[in-house]
Enzyme design. Structure first.
Site, PDB file in Angstrom:
ATOM      1  CE  LYS A 189      -1.833   3.024   2.647  1.00  9.73           C
ATOM      2  NZ  LYS A 189      -1.825   4.260   1.856  1.00  9.73           N
ATOM      3  CD  GLU A 399       9.821  12.824  11.323  1.00 10.49           C
ATOM      4  OE1 GLU A 399       8.708  12.307  11.474  1.00 10.49           O
ATOM      5  OE2 GLU A 399      10.803  12.224  10.875  1.00 10.49           O
TER       6      GLU A 399
HETATM    7  P1  NAP Z   1       2.400   8.421   7.600  1.00 10.95           P
HETATM    8  O1  NAP Z   1       1.359   9.443   7.568  1.00 10.95           O
HETATM    9  O2  NAP Z   1       2.684   7.713   8.863  1.00 10.95           O
HETATM   10  O3  NAP Z   1       1.990   7.374   6.476  1.00 10.95           O
HETATM   11  C1  NAP Z   1       2.728   6.224   6.183  1.00 10.95           C
HETATM   12  C2  NAP Z   1       1.792   5.205   5.577  1.00 10.95           C
HETATM   13  O4  NAP Z   1       0.809   4.822   6.537  1.00 10.95           O
HETATM   14  C3  NAP Z   1       1.024   5.723   4.381  1.00 10.95           C
HETATM   15  O5  NAP Z   1       0.879   4.710   3.425  1.00 10.95           O
HETATM   16  C4  NAP Z   1      -0.278   6.121   5.003  1.00 10.95           C
HETATM   17  O6  NAP Z   1      -1.360   6.211   4.108  1.00 10.95           O
HETATM   18  C5  NAP Z   1      -0.489   5.037   6.019  1.00 10.95           C
HETATM   19  N1  NAP Z   1      -1.416   5.422   7.080  1.00 10.95           N
HETATM   20  C6  NAP Z   1      -1.749   6.681   7.504  1.00 10.95           C
HETATM   21  N2  NAP Z   1      -2.658   6.628   8.491  1.00 10.95           N
HETATM   22  C7  NAP Z   1      -2.928   5.322   8.708  1.00 10.95           C
HETATM   23  C8  NAP Z   1      -3.797   4.622   9.601  1.00 10.95           C
HETATM   24  N3  NAP Z   1      -4.571   5.262  10.469  1.00 10.95           N
HETATM   25  N4  NAP Z   1      -3.808   3.276   9.535  1.00 10.95           N
HETATM   26  C9  NAP Z   1      -3.030   2.615   8.663  1.00 10.95           C
HETATM   27  N5  NAP Z   1      -2.206   3.210   7.804  1.00 10.95           N
HETATM   28  C10 NAP Z   1      -2.143   4.552   7.813  1.00 10.95           C
HETATM   29  O7  NAP Z   1       3.793   8.968   7.098  1.00 10.95           O
HETATM   30  P2  NAP Z   1       4.041   9.872   5.823  1.00 10.95           P
HETATM   31  O8  NAP Z   1       3.430  11.194   6.098  1.00 10.95           O
HETATM   32  O9  NAP Z   1       3.649   9.181   4.594  1.00 10.95           O
HETATM   33  O10 NAP Z   1       5.649   9.927   5.818  1.00 10.95           O
HETATM   34  C11 NAP Z   1       6.368  10.711   6.685  1.00 10.95           C
HETATM   35  C12 NAP Z   1       6.822   9.938   7.909  1.00 10.95           C
HETATM   36  O11 NAP Z   1       7.512   8.748   7.557  1.00 10.95           O
HETATM   37  C13 NAP Z   1       7.782  10.697   8.756  1.00 10.95           C
HETATM   38  O12 NAP Z   1       7.430  10.616  10.108  1.00 10.95           O
HETATM   39  C14 NAP Z   1       9.113  10.012   8.515  1.00 10.95           C
HETATM   40  O13 NAP Z   1      10.039  10.163   9.528  1.00 10.95           O
HETATM   41  C15 NAP Z   1       8.717   8.622   8.296  1.00 10.95           C
HETATM   42  N6  NAP Z   1       9.728   7.891   7.518  1.00 10.95           N
HETATM   43  C16 NAP Z   1      10.524   6.983   8.165  1.00 10.95           C
HETATM   44  C17 NAP Z   1      11.498   6.289   7.467  1.00 10.95           C
HETATM   45  C18 NAP Z   1      12.381   5.281   8.146  1.00 10.95           C
HETATM   46  O14 NAP Z   1      12.964   4.448   7.467  1.00 10.95           O
HETATM   47  N7  NAP Z   1      12.505   5.302   9.450  1.00 10.95           N
HETATM   48  C19 NAP Z   1      11.643   6.503   6.109  1.00 10.95           C
HETATM   49  C20 NAP Z   1      10.821   7.437   5.476  1.00 10.95           C
HETATM   50  C21 NAP Z   1       9.859   8.117   6.207  1.00 10.95           C
HETATM   51  P3  NAP Z   1      -1.829   7.677   3.595  1.00 10.95           P
HETATM   52  O15 NAP Z   1      -0.783   8.173   2.731  1.00 10.95           O
HETATM   53  O16 NAP Z   1      -3.078   7.444   2.848  1.00 10.95           O
HETATM   54  O17 NAP Z   1      -2.036   8.540   4.801  1.00 10.95           O
END
Ligand code: NAP
Ligand code: MG
Length: 495
Positions: A189, A399
């Site tokens: 996804k 963050e």
């Molecule tokens: P996010 O909002 O947490 O979303 C990540 C994924 O989870 C997306 O596919 C998102 O779908 C899904 N998601 C959101 N809400 C959900 C829920 N309630 N239940 C199940 N799945 C859900 O993160 P993002 O905004 O895409 O990315 C930024 C974040 O990723 C930052 O905090 C960053 O630090 C972190 N990150 C970490 C790494 C690592 O390797 N540690 C690498 C890259 C990024 P939707 O897009 O539809 O909301």
């Protein structure tokens, strides 16, 4: 090649994949719902994308389960799986131009980065795990003489990969590589902001010979499609990369359903420590600037807190400010651009909100602080550095995920380490020093899954990546990642 392509012209004609990819083909969604996909470089609507619901997710999981049980991939000879995954990696490279363009259209990153960075690193990752397939051995345990005890790793079954939008292809590849190499079926996804390359991956994998159903891709919203995967009783594992907030949901989904395995790569607030004995301030300044401005600061391990000794701060700031000029935001489809837009208007507003909070709490902007290129309709923020930051301010704790550096001045090694570790996160950290002794002391003191000494953001498939504390658990990359997608079995044979 990059320079000779008219990317704007290509952008007008490229096919935008927007339907789920299930059982080896694009299909209509059951839900019939869609969500809009906007190009953040100029704010225009690109297309509507199918928004998968519980029924779509269920269909994808069933397809993955059927493929797993049939053994078409899970029991295929390792050398054959290796060949197919290597072919998949080759096809990613063969489609480099299209994949890079799709990525830039989705997330606004510079086309040069997508073309030279994202596509290549995703292909490398798939190829690396392909090569590992027939080179990883099981164990024979030292048990009684009349016993033979084998310790083997078995695939889990159906793995859900839920990934973010900042490096869509690499993040998908970091899950797909080890999960497929170990024989699992996967439902991917992508983030709602970046569905195109994930869908294209589904298509390329089948073209490479991956049996239908082994990789299904369900574009959709997190709280619908992501949640449905998290709660699904027939998903054995979720490999998640994203925010700490959503990572916590996945722990709950697991507990509320079938105790599925969860691997979490979450957020960070990584310290960049520059000690008084740093003997190469030019290198440190370049590392600090790239560490927070690359990918517009939308990097999980971004070095977002600069912790600098008061003895070198003025000299360092001058050099960082000079470096920041090379990150002036520009047109993402221009091959010379080094910094593109933020991913969405919402993300831009979030970052601007943090900039306001920084000012309100008493920090001062050394450079930047504003939205730019407003006339394009896109979502751009200039490189921003805050000075006079205290580690208890919002901009030092949360963050931001934007091009905003928070500089905290300290006195001496001990205070630097104390501030570096005063965070809920532990993804990465760096120290710049000319002292061998302080290099080793700092590498041990920093509580993070990755520590860089006199460098920043170096990576290789050969080294694991992942966090301590609320930055998650489990590791991507390296052979260690394969542990996440397998269970250990001890088999006892009495003689
Ligand atoms: P996010 O909002 O947490 O979303 C990540 C994924 O989870 C997306 O596919 C998102 O779908 C899904 N998601 C959101 N809400 C959900 C829920 N309630 N239940 C199940 N799945 C859900 O993160 P993002 O905004 O895409 O990315 C930024 C974040 O990723 C930052 O905090 C960053 O630090 C972190 N990150 C970490 C790494 C690592 O390797 N540690 C690498 C890259 C990024 P939707 O897009 O539809 O909301
Ligand atoms: Mg999100």
């Amino acid at each position: 090649m990059l320079q000779t392509i008219d990317w704007h012209a290509r952008a007008k004609s490229v096919r935008l994949p927007n339907r789920p990819f299930i059982d080896g083909q694009y299909v209509d969604s059951v839900s019939n719902e869609t969500f809009p996909c906007v190009y953040p470089g100029d704010g225009r609507l690109l297309t509507q994308v199918a928004s998968c619901n519980e029924a779509d997710v269920d269909k994808a999981v069933r397809s993955a389960r059927n493929a797993f049980n049939a053994g078409v991939w899970s029991r295929m000879a390792p050398v054959d799986r290796r060949r197919i995954m290597l072919r998949f990696a080759e096809l990613i490279l063969a489609n480099r131009e299209e994949l890079a363009l799709l990525e830039t259209l989705n997330v606004g990153k510079p086309i040069a980065n997508a073309f030279n960075g994202d596509v290549v690193s995703a292909a490398n990752c798939i190829a690396w795990y392909a090569e590992a397939i027939d080179k990883v051995y099981g164990e024979v345990a030292a048990t009684a003489h009349e016993m033979t005890t084998l310790v083997v790793r078995e695939p889990l079954g159906v793995v859900a990969a839920v990934v973010p939008w900042n490096y869509p292809m690499s993040m998908a590849a970091w899950k797909l590589g080890p999960a497929l190499a170990t024989g699992n079926s996967v439902v991917l996804k992508p983030a709602e902001q970046s569905p195109f390359t994930a869908l294209k991956f589904g298509e390329l994998a089948v073209e490479a010979g991956l049996p239908p159903g082994v990789l299904n891709v369900v574009p959709g919203l997190g709280h619908i499609a992501g949640k449905a995967l998290g709660l699904h009783m027939d998903v054995d594992c979720v490999g998640f990369t994203g925010s700490t907030e959503v990572g916590k949901y996945f722990m709950q989904y697991s507990g509320q359903s079938n105790i599925k395995r969860i691997g979490l790569e979450l957020g960070g607030k990584s310290p960049q420590v520059v000690l008084a004995d740093c003997d190469d301030l030019d290198a440190a300044a370049a590392g600090v600037a790239a560490g927070i401005f690359a990918n517009t600061g939308q990097v999980c391990n971004a070095g977002s807190r600069l912790i600098v000794d008061e003895k070198v701060r003025d000299a360092l700031f001058e050099k960082i400010a000079a470096q920041a000029k090379s990150f002036t935001p520009g047109d993402p489809l221009d091959a010379t651009t080094r910094m593109g837009s933020l991913v969405t208007e919402e993300q831009m507003d979030r970052v601007l909100g943090y900039i306001d909070a920084g000012r309100a709490e008493g920090a001062t902007t050394l450079i930047g602080g504003s939205r730019v290129r407003v006339e394009t309709g896109g979502f751009y923020i200039e490189p921003t550095i805050f000075d006079r930051v205290r580690n208890d301010m919002t901009i030092a704790r949360e963050e931001i995920f934007g091009p905003v550096l928070a500089a905290i001045t300290v006195n001496g090694f001990d205070e630097a380490m104390e501030v570096a570790n005063d965070t809920i996160y532990g993804l990465a950290g760096a120290v710049w020093t000319g002292s061998v002794k302080n290099a080793h002391r700092a590498a041990k003191a920093i509580k993070a899954g990755v520590v860089w000494v006199n460098c920043f953001d170096r990576g290789s498939m050969a080294a694991p990546f992942g966090g301590f504390k609320q930055s998650g658990f489990g590791r991507d990359k390296s052979l260690h990642a394969m542990d996440k997608y397998t269970d250990l079995k001890a088999m006892w044979f009495a003689h």
